[in-house]
Motif scaffolding. Structure first.
Motif, PDB file in Angstrom:
ATOM      1  N   LYS A  47      31.324  -0.848 -34.100  1.00  0.00           N
ATOM      2  CA  LYS A  47      31.385  -2.764 -33.490  1.00  0.00           C
ATOM      3  C   LYS A  47      29.810  -1.881 -32.720  1.00  0.00           C
ATOM      4  O   LYS A  47      29.101  -2.527 -32.403  1.00  0.00           O
ATOM      5  N   ALA A  48      29.564  -0.820 -32.596  1.00  0.00           N
ATOM      6  CA  ALA A  48      28.438  -0.450 -31.953  1.00  0.00           C
ATOM      7  C   ALA A  48      27.014  -1.161 -33.189  1.00  0.00           C
ATOM      8  O   ALA A  48      26.518  -1.129 -32.208  1.00  0.00           O
ATOM      9  N   VAL A  49      27.009  -0.681 -33.824  1.00  0.00           N
ATOM     10  CA  VAL A  49      25.596  -0.430 -34.220  1.00  0.00           C
ATOM     11  C   VAL A  49      25.663  -2.782 -34.708  1.00  0.00           C
ATOM     12  O   VAL A  49      24.583  -2.413 -34.829  1.00  0.00           O
ATOM     13  N   LEU A  50      26.400  -3.485 -34.854  1.00  0.00           N
ATOM     14  CA  LEU A  50      26.929  -4.555 -34.983  1.00  0.00           C
ATOM     15  C   LEU A  50      26.325  -5.072 -33.392  1.00  0.00           C
ATOM     16  O   LEU A  50      25.344  -6.229 -34.229  1.00  0.00           O
ATOM     17  N   GLU A  51      26.501  -4.823 -32.146  1.00  0.00           N
ATOM     18  CA  GLU A  51      26.449  -5.195 -31.209  1.00  0.00           C
ATOM     19  C   GLU A  51      24.814  -5.129 -31.225  1.00  0.00           C
ATOM     20  O   GLU A  51      23.742  -5.548 -30.766  1.00  0.00           O
ATOM     21  N   ALA A 113      21.105   8.535 -38.865  1.00  0.00           N
ATOM     22  CA  ALA A 113      22.007   9.542 -39.383  1.00  0.00           C
ATOM     23  C   ALA A 113      23.095   9.752 -37.543  1.00  0.00           C
ATOM     24  O   ALA A 113      24.020   9.636 -38.119  1.00  0.00           O
ATOM     25  N   LEU A 114      22.753  10.412 -37.316  1.00  0.00           N
ATOM     26  CA  LEU A 114      23.162  11.057 -36.059  1.00  0.00           C
ATOM     27  C   LEU A 114      23.280  10.194 -35.402  1.00  0.00           C
ATOM     28  O   LEU A 114      24.851  10.602 -34.966  1.00  0.00           O
ATOM     29  N   ALA A 115      23.524   9.079 -34.969  1.00  0.00           N
ATOM     30  CA  ALA A 115      23.719   7.850 -34.163  1.00  0.00           C
ATOM     31  C   ALA A 115      24.804   6.983 -34.515  1.00  0.00           C
ATOM     32  O   ALA A 115      26.109   6.831 -34.022  1.00  0.00           O
ATOM     33  N   GLN A 116      24.732   6.590 -36.210  1.00  0.00           N
ATOM     34  CA  GLN A 116      25.988   6.669 -36.530  1.00  0.00           C
ATOM     35  C   GLN A 116      27.217   7.023 -36.699  1.00  0.00           C
ATOM     36  O   GLN A 116      27.808   6.608 -36.599  1.00  0.00           O
ATOM     37  N   ALA A 117      27.313   8.519 -37.042  1.00  0.00           N
ATOM     38  CA  ALA A 117      28.319   9.372 -37.525  1.00  0.00           C
ATOM     39  C   ALA A 117      28.380   9.669 -35.455  1.00  0.00           C
ATOM     40  O   ALA A 117      30.549   9.329 -35.903  1.00  0.00           O
ATOM     41  N   TYR A 118      28.025   9.271 -34.812  1.00  0.00           N
ATOM     42  CA  TYR A 118      28.431   9.782 -33.553  1.00  0.00           C
ATOM     43  C   TYR A 118      29.235   8.084 -32.687  1.00  0.00           C
ATOM     44  O   TYR A 118      30.436   8.242 -32.638  1.00  0.00           O
ATOM     45  N   TYR A 119      28.764   7.038 -33.113  1.00  0.00           N
ATOM     46  CA  TYR A 119      29.606   6.353 -32.743  1.00  0.00           C
ATOM     47  C   TYR A 119      30.534   5.799 -33.689  1.00  0.00           C
ATOM     48  O   TYR A 119      31.779   5.523 -33.076  1.00  0.00           O
ATOM     49  N   ALA A 120      30.540   6.326 -35.284  1.00  0.00           N
ATOM     50  CA  ALA A 120      31.952   6.109 -35.454  1.00  0.00           C
ATOM     51  C   ALA A 120      32.645   7.183 -35.535  1.00  0.00           C
ATOM     52  O   ALA A 120      34.051   6.724 -34.960  1.00  0.00           O
ATOM     53  N   GLY A 225      21.325   2.794 -44.766  1.00  0.00           N
ATOM     54  CA  GLY A 225      19.999   4.164 -44.074  1.00  0.00           C
ATOM     55  C   GLY A 225      18.966   3.302 -44.027  1.00  0.00           C
ATOM     56  O   GLY A 225      17.921   4.029 -43.387  1.00  0.00           O
ATOM     57  N   SER A 226      18.734   2.526 -43.959  1.00  0.00           N
ATOM     58  CA  SER A 226      17.229   1.596 -44.151  1.00  0.00           C
ATOM     59  C   SER A 226      17.401   0.161 -43.651  1.00  0.00           C
ATOM     60  O   SER A 226      18.789   0.030 -44.224  1.00  0.00           O
ATOM     61  N   VAL A 227      16.282  -0.923 -43.764  1.00  0.00           N
ATOM     62  CA  VAL A 227      16.834  -2.196 -43.646  1.00  0.00           C
ATOM     63  C   VAL A 227      17.286  -3.358 -42.757  1.00  0.00           C
ATOM     64  O   VAL A 227      16.570  -3.791 -42.220  1.00  0.00           O
ATOM     65  N   LEU A 228      18.091  -2.822 -41.917  1.00  0.00           N
ATOM     66  CA  LEU A 228      19.106  -3.557 -40.845  1.00  0.00           C
ATOM     67  C   LEU A 228      18.421  -2.994 -39.625  1.00  0.00           C
ATOM     68  O   LEU A 228      17.941  -2.468 -39.369  1.00  0.00           O
ATOM     69  N   ASN A 229      18.264  -4.390 -38.596  1.00  0.00           N
ATOM     70  CA  ASN A 229      17.956  -3.463 -37.014  1.00  0.00           C
ATOM     71  C   ASN A 229      17.839  -2.670 -36.542  1.00  0.00           C
ATOM     72  O   ASN A 229      17.596  -2.399 -35.957  1.00  0.00           O
ATOM     73  N   HIS A 230      19.412  -2.064 -36.860  1.00  0.00           N
ATOM     74  CA  HIS A 230      20.133  -1.021 -35.575  1.00  0.00           C
ATOM     75  C   HIS A 230      19.654  -0.090 -36.065  1.00  0.00           C
ATOM     76  O   HIS A 230      19.149   1.707 -35.155  1.00  0.00           O
ATOM     77  N   VAL A 231      19.146   0.383 -37.478  1.00  0.00           N
ATOM     78  CA  VAL A 231      18.000   1.612 -38.004  1.00  0.00           C
ATOM     79  C   VAL A 231      17.182   1.897 -38.230  1.00  0.00           C
ATOM     80  O   VAL A 231      16.412   2.856 -37.171  1.00  0.00           O
ATOM     81  N   MET A 232      16.576   0.553 -37.765  1.00  0.00           N
ATOM     82  CA  MET A 232      15.220   0.771 -37.320  1.00  0.00           C
ATOM     83  C   MET A 232      15.401   1.028 -36.355  1.00  0.00           C
ATOM     84  O   MET A 232      14.037   1.743 -35.887  1.00  0.00           O
ATOM     85  N   LEU A 233      16.114   0.179 -35.201  1.00  0.00           N
ATOM     86  CA  LEU A 233      16.154   1.187 -33.791  1.00  0.00           C
ATOM     87  C   LEU A 233      15.782   2.140 -33.763  1.00  0.00           C
ATOM     88  O   LEU A 233      15.296   2.516 -32.741  1.00  0.00           O
ATOM     89  N   HIS A 234      16.766   3.225 -34.919  1.00  0.00           N
ATOM     90  CA  HIS A 234      17.089   4.336 -33.548  1.00  0.00           C
ATOM     91  C   HIS A 234      16.045   5.051 -33.974  1.00  0.00           C
ATOM     92  O   HIS A 234      16.215   6.538 -33.547  1.00  0.00           O
TER      93      HIS A 234
END
Length: 430
Positions: A47-51, A113-120, A225-234
């Motif tokens: 949910k977090a990365v989709l937001e 990676a750290l951000a996405q694993a944390y939210y998961a 690991g790339s392409v999408l907005n939330h990955v660019m953000l982190h």
């Protein structure tokens, strides 16, 4: 001043989101014909990365735990002046490089990676699945999941799996499961293996396999690991640090350079500076360097396309070579992707950034020169940026221009020695 290091408390407290500052409104993802790809996004992602993906907030707070880990793993990273390289080239140009190669996983990829694993973990997810090309993203997510106490399955493009066996070892040391893609674990993989037993794999196929697993298993999510907005953000912690370091150096660079495959290290290092260009504060050139064998920005079409081979992802408006494109088996596995970040694509379409390409033989020549002068063995991906940076320094020598060049060194090449061996022995095939 040859080494500019910020104290650990200078790690940014927020990520920078370029969405509200883009010169052209970012087109929204859409379904493919007869599909439910957009509807499936909450099943695939946390949910977090989709937001964050859809957010129009300019700055998004970094969770305290993530920022603390950034500090523990060596952020802020240093900015170096490449004085030895400058002297070797006998150029009036000044060359700086931001060292993202010094992270525990060997590249910038750990920032997301750290951000996405944390939210998961915070959402109760038990496992993340992902793809990896050269293995840098897979290594980063494997480490992040290990630190957050969740499982990780990595589908690694088969040609890179075979070229870089010790990347598999690194990921296994971080307690992850690694599969050569196309694998026999998924319907997608089994189909491709049946049709083309010697298929080298692609990032598009590996993404399809990882998403198929996430769709089929409760408490499993997919991580990109790339392409999408939330990955660019982190990744924008890189560029925010870089801005402060350039202020300390009292430099106003003329050229910023980073390699591009999906866009994450380019976005991370460049977006905070591109904002200054869009705001009229600087007048620098931004060069995005891709392989001539996978010329997404320089020869692709700007249109809606799937992010993966099978069509599990929504269609994204981006520069693309077609989701069924199979890139030659060059050693820069992290850049062998058919598409490009929609945000980076918008910036290219609006002529805010300039895409250029480089050939494999030439990037290894640049890498050898950099290693022999600056003592760092760069990843083949980073070597694309180095090649163009060296070209810019040579141009400055011809014109006598005292320009300042900044390069993002996105990863080390210590697990890419087969590629270097092939280069030195004259056995590069592409």
């Amino acid at each position: 001043m040859y080494n500019i290091t910020l104290p650990s408390d200078e790690v940014p407290k927020h990520w920078y989101n370029i969405n509200p500052d883009l010169p052209i409104e970012l087109p929204m993802p859409i379904d493919g014909e007869g599909g439910h790809q957009v509807e499936n996004l909450p099943i695939i992602f946390t949910k977090a990365v989709l937001e964050q993906e859809m957010s129009m907030e300019r700055y998004i707070k970094i969770p305290k735990e993530v920022r603390d880990i950034y500090q523990r793993i060596g952020r802020p990273t240093p900015l170096f002046r490449a004085k030895s390289l400058e002297e070797k080239l006998n150029t009036p140009a000044k060359i700086y490089y931001k060292r993202e190669d010094s992270s525990p996983a060997g590249s910038h990829k750990l920032n997301s990676a750290l951000a996405q694993a944390y939210y998961a973990r915070e959402e109760g997810v038990e496992k993340l699945t992902t793809e990896t090309g050269a293995g840098q993203w897979g290594s980063a997510l494997a480490l992040a999941c290990s630190m957050m106490g969740i499982e990780c399955d990595v589908y690694m493009v088969k040609v890179s799996y075979n070229q870089k066996p010790f990347r598999k070892t690194v990921m296994e040391l971080y307690n992850s499961n690694i599969y050569a893609s196309p694998s026999m674990n998924t319907d997608v993989g089994r189909k491709i293996n049946k049709e083309t037993p010697e298929h080298p794999g692609s990032l598009g196929i590996a993404i399809s396999e990882a998403i198929e697993v996430a769709l089929a298993n409760e408490n499993t999510k997919y991580s990109l690991g790339s392409v999408l907005n939330h990955v660019m953000l982190h990744q924008t912690v890189i560029g925010q640090e870089l801005k402060k370091q350039l202020e300390i150096a009292e430099e106003e660079p003329d050229v910023f350079i980073a390699c591009v495959g999906g866009g994450s290290n380019f976005a991370g290092s460049m977006y905070p500076l591109i904002k200054d260009k869009l705001d009229g504060k600087i007048d620098a050139e931004f060069l995005a360097v891709e392989p001539s064998s996978c010329p997404t920005l320089t020869k692709g079409s700007y249109e809606y396309d799937f992010g993966d081979t099978e069509g599990f992802t929504p269609m994204l408006k981006m520069f693309t070579l077609g989701h069924d494109f199979i890139a030659p088996s060059v050693h820069a596995g992290g850049l062998r992707y058919h598409g490009m970040s929609p945000q980076v694509s918008v910036l290219a379409k609006a002529n805010v950034i300039k895409p250029v390409s480089a050939a494999q033989e030439d990037i290894f020549k640049a890498a050898q020169l950099f290693a022999s002068t600056e003592a760092i063995i760069p990843a083949p991906e980073s070597s694309h940026a180095l090649k163009i940076g060296i070209d810019e320094a040579k141009k400055a020598k011809e014109t006598g221009e005292e320009k300042t060049i900044v390069i993002n060194l996105s990863g080390h090449g210590l697990l890419d020695l087969q590629g270097y061996s092939d280069f030195l022995s004259g056995n590069l095939t592409q």
